[in-house]
Design an enzyme around this catalytic site. Sequence first.
Site: not given
Length: 703
Positions: A342, A378
């Site tokens: 993330d 990401e």
Amino acid sequence: MQVWPGEAYPLGATYDGAGTNFAVFTEAADRVELCLLHDDGSETAVELRESDAFVRHAYVPGVMPGQRYGFRVHGPYDPGRGLRCNSAKLLLDPYAKAVSGSVRWGEEVYGYHFGAPERRNDLDSAPHTMTSVVINPYFDWGDDRPPRTEYHHTVIYEAHVKGLTMRHPELPEELRGTYAGLAHPAVIEHLTKLGVTALELMPVHQFVNDHRLVDMGLNNYWGYNTIGFFAPHNAYASWGDRGQQVLEFKSAVRALHEAGIEVILDVVYNHTAEGNHLGPTLSFKGIDNPSYYRLADDPRYYMDTTGTGNSLLMRSPHVLQLIMDSLRYWVTEMHVDGFRFDLAATLARQFHEVDRLSSFFDLVQQDPVVSQVKLIAEPWDVGEGGYQVGNFPPLWTEWNGKYRDTVRDLWRGEPRALAEFASRLTGSSDLYQDDGRRPLASINFVTCHDGFTLHDLVAYNDKHNDANGEDNRDGESHNRSWNCGVEGDTDDPGVLRLRARQMRNFIATLMLSQGVPMISHGDEFARTQRGNNNAYCQDNELSWIDWPAEDGELLEFTRAMVWLRRDHPVLRRRRFFHGRPVEGTHDELSDIAWFTPEGAEMTQRDWDSAQASALTVFLNGNAISEPGPRGERITDDSFLLMFNASPGPLDFVVPVDHGRQWQVVVDTARPDGVEPGTGEKVAAGDRVTLPDRSLTVLRRPAE
């Protein structure tokens, strides 16, 4: 109670069959107490007197799995110098393998008084906070083997443990929303029939429900608020939270592996649940605040490139050790097959700028364990210069946000989208080719947990996030969505047909694109969140999959497209197209060719036309340049992909020099999409009429 010196390594609580070794790093502390917690609310304090390289440690004979514990750190409380030690706060072990309980929010878990933030708060947090748990590390893995599915065979299914299983009608109530639910045969059967090879789980590291959300009657459903980087989130366990969650998670991984499905974890190593200077003191903040967090020039405050209040200090050797130890633990002890990081740009922020060769990526590159699993970035964060799609090191793959945006733009009718669409369709060589990566570096997706579901992408122009309690200010406002003429629910049959066709267009485009496809859970059922594009706090029926009583047309179509891709190597090439004939194939045709709807090869003028929204793509199955695993030549059927993203029907001429006879295998204008092998036959030079916003795939058998 006997207390022996113990060892400084490994960090955390390590049970050896006769007792447990405890070790915790802190450079800030003057003194550290290990607190063994009892069910009557009392605790036994053991001072960790031994210290090696700032690691305090002790071995306590007789401490068994299931024992709850925490640390009390005595030391300076001086926020002006970045120090926040406070022995009144019972702290989680940063290396805890399991966590029991949850935070009961109140002033007790904060290091300051609400009415006077400059004053130290000496209220005891023990009755109000989570506790660490000693676990039994032993588990019978049997003959478990990692599937090790190569990227060109991979189909990723992003899912939430609770959202996927909470409403499944075949799951017993006690298994819904749990790791055991993931392992249920009904869930695994759905994934295998769909053709999924990897289950990418939204955060399962122990996380915290934010104080603000709890006060609003909401929960942190997504879980991007980690506090324990080694512990499976205890609320997803059906068996208990005194270490049973570890066994249950391992059992789920073993069952998924038996079905040939890899397990990838969405991990949040960029920040913790302790927030900014007004956040709670739960673990790292009280153990050694300046060693774990990026502090501002005024060390009372925190640097924040994640939008969550804090960022971990990626140039600290102790933070890097924590992250690498955590990653290795999940691979070696929990048997997971990869990670999706993330806000991964934050991990590259050694100092301020995003540094592609930061220490974290160097460590991953040389690590013999972590470097061998799937690593997905990401590739953005909220800091300056944080959008880094295409800039991660060669070992990494990336969520391709540009793919998502371009495919959405094409099908909603945006001008000048065709040229970039061609690049995204063929693996985004403009992003990945220069650094030696291949099409498989691109994780292609149209939807994910963050944003509209597939259904909502074609049913809403605007977000409808009122249920989140932020007056619809949260969430992305530019969604590149199109409601097909009516906002939200409708019974207009024409609009419903168009929406269904658009969903088939997105699914088909995803599976026809070079790269690695990722499906968001429930999109195969046209799951809706009623226009909420930021359902991070909606732990309810709005976010959970509503499993249909029987298979619908979209599910059948999605399965057909996944299996079409899996059956044909020309749709999942390992190398970029050359745009010319391939040597040694005895085929004079290029490996790829581009045509206008009239059947003429595309010119630069055609690509540059603002209104261009239709094209034909020839994929030559006889010109695959990469060899098979034993060096053998790979051949496949050839395909013509016809895209009509315009608002009206168009006649497409089948190119005359690229094959005499073709068969329709996909037609998104039909409700069933046409199952492969059942479509009509067409010949070179024939005209094929494509209705507005539809695509057709023609196949020519290999010669």
